[in-house]
Motif scaffolding. Sequence first.
Motif, PDB file in Angstrom:
ATOM      1  N   ASP A   1     -13.391 -42.337  -5.321  1.00 49.95           N
ATOM      2  CA  ASP A   1     -13.611 -43.711  -5.785  1.00 49.95           C
ATOM      3  C   ASP A   1     -14.961 -43.845  -6.474  1.00 49.95           C
ATOM      4  OD1 ASP A   1     -11.268 -45.009  -5.220  1.00 49.95           O
ATOM      5  OD2 ASP A   1     -11.886 -45.725  -3.250  1.00 49.95           O
ATOM      6  N   TYR A   2     -16.002 -43.274  -5.895  1.00 51.91           N
ATOM      7  CA  TYR A   2     -17.351 -43.391  -6.462  1.00 51.91           C
ATOM      8  C   TYR A   2     -17.406 -42.791  -7.857  1.00 51.91           C
ATOM      9  CZ  TYR A   2     -22.413 -43.229  -6.865  1.00 51.91           C
ATOM     10  OH  TYR A   2     -23.704 -43.411  -7.296  1.00 51.91           O
ATOM     11  N   ARG A   3     -16.798 -41.609  -8.017  1.00 52.22           N
ATOM     12  CA  ARG A   3     -16.833 -40.923  -9.307  1.00 52.22           C
ATOM     13  C   ARG A   3     -15.982 -41.627 -10.359  1.00 52.22           C
ATOM     14  NH1 ARG A   3     -14.417 -36.111  -9.014  1.00 52.22           N
ATOM     15  NH2 ARG A   3     -15.458 -35.311 -10.872  1.00 52.22           N
ATOM     16  N   HIS A   4     -15.133 -42.572  -9.928  1.00 54.08           N
ATOM     17  CA  HIS A   4     -14.284 -43.298 -10.871  1.00 54.08           C
ATOM     18  C   HIS A   4     -14.659 -44.782 -10.938  1.00 54.08           C
ATOM     19  CE1 HIS A   4     -12.009 -39.588 -10.479  1.00 54.08           C
ATOM     20  NE2 HIS A   4     -11.397 -39.913 -11.598  1.00 54.08           N
ATOM     21  N   GLY A   5     -15.911 -45.081 -10.581  1.00 55.12           N
ATOM     22  CA  GLY A   5     -16.436 -46.418 -10.804  1.00 55.12           C
ATOM     23  C   GLY A   5     -16.153 -47.434  -9.717  1.00 55.12           C
ATOM     24  N   LYS A   6     -15.439 -47.076  -8.675  1.00 52.86           N
ATOM     25  CA  LYS A   6     -15.112 -48.027  -7.605  1.00 52.86           C
ATOM     26  C   LYS A   6     -16.132 -47.881  -6.471  1.00 52.86           C
ATOM     27  CE  LYS A   6     -10.182 -47.999  -8.723  1.00 52.86           C
ATOM     28  NZ  LYS A   6     -10.280 -47.119  -9.903  1.00 52.86           N
TER      29      LYS A   6
END
Length: 555
Positions: A244-249
């Motif tokens: 999630d972090y690496r995809h902006g969430k």
Amino acid sequence: MRFSNLRPPRPNVDKHFQTQNANAPNALGSEELVDTPIPWLTWRSFVMGIFISMGGFTFGYDTGQISGFLEMDDFLRRYGELGSDGAYHFSNVRSGLIVALLSIGTLIGALVAAPFADRIGRKWSISLWCVLVCIGVTIQIASPSGKWYQVAMGRWVAGLGVGGLSLVVPMYQAESGPRHIRGSLVSTYQLFITLGIFVANAINFGTEDRPDTGSWRIPMGVTYLWAIILGCGVAFFPESPRYDYRHGKVERAITTLSNMYGIPRNHRALMIEFDEIQEKYELEVERGQTSWIQLFRAPRMAYRVAVGVALQALQQLTGANYFFYYGTTIFRGAGIENSYVTQMILGGVNFGTTFLGLYLIENYGRRRSLITGALWMFVCFMIFASVGHFLLDREDPTRTKTPGVVMVVFACLFILGFASTWGPMVWTIIAELYPSEFRARAMSLATASNWLWNFLLAFFTPFITSAIDFRFGYVFAGCLFLAAGLVYVAVIEGQGRTLEEIDTMYVMKVKPWRSSKFVFPESERRASHQSSEKPSASHNMSAPGPPPDPSYLEG
């Protein structure tokens, strides 16, 4: 670094940190950091570890049932070969293909699972591979009489699903689990493999006497249940926080990790961990789009891929599957004729002793456990192979009962060593070995190595044992000695560290044999400032930094 500055350089993520969410009582931003004690285990992390490990259960169940099918009368009549004695049997080639094509499927599934895991996420990849398992079971269960190759191809298709799960499940657990129990959480994958084998053996034992196709179609059909439970149930779980972090969430990633740890969103330990995640993510952005070429050119990645591939190969070359294959003969020497009882005994020992591994990995460490386990199994195999070759009557094992009993004892002692060390812990090491951007690809190569050797051993063991009998055990003993040496010189201790810290230690070339006592300088400063804090509030929550002592580094 302030927690409010913790973000990847993406507009939608920046916006999250620039505006505080009024509806969230623990929203990040200018809130003061807290240092409340961290629970050792939360119900969320417990349920996640147990439920997601159903992927391992599916594999174990599929593996455990096929050995029983090959001895069932109806399965033999339908797919076996009629011998000169008027009885049906399976040739080494046919039985080898039926058993081992699952491993070929898992090898391919593990390789192709990486791009799916990076594109659609860890969570939904699990559902995708469960669908393939169900398709493979349907092909097998619908096989008409005489079409043994349809059974084999169905196992290949099911293997695609099992292989995909073998990559995604440990990766999801490692990326989501709290650092202080991450090893135990990932090890539950192997625990559920052993549970699946045991349950399959028990169901086979209950249906073997049926004179119809229900003897094998009932246990085969039960596979649908496990795949459906996992494939549908995973929809209620959050995505991996690192994905999630690496995809902006970012907000969702923080919420997931705080729930798994059981701490507030503004906890200092969470700040430290997300500091590390941010630092690694920024390096990923600088390197650009991830590719297979970059996988081998990135710092220390070629080395780590080689270590992972070797560890997974050596997990198979410990010889654990050899015991399950040859178990019937040695148990006959001890007076146990029913092969299904034999499988249940070995499966029960395998499952029960895996619980010891969940304790050892967090209390004794990865390195010491793996080295001790390899040497333990080395001794067991030397004794087992020597007694089997020199003392056991291989034509009629019942005539040499004492050697048979000795071999049964050392077979169980071997399984104790495997199930509590190399069985569960290698999956944990592989899940910890690589940075987030390369984790899916690198783990797929390492996992494919496991399935390649699984296939080779499953297919060729009948031929090798018929040629050199129990002396095959000396080959495994040599591999175990090699395995202990590899862990000593190449595996960094990951107990109590974040995935980002482990990555930094590999890049810094910290000496593996000194890694368990390695301390980052920031953690030393933090420890001096927080000497009055409760120990449970930190769990060694350190941030990466330059090494304080050059003697920790490899030359």
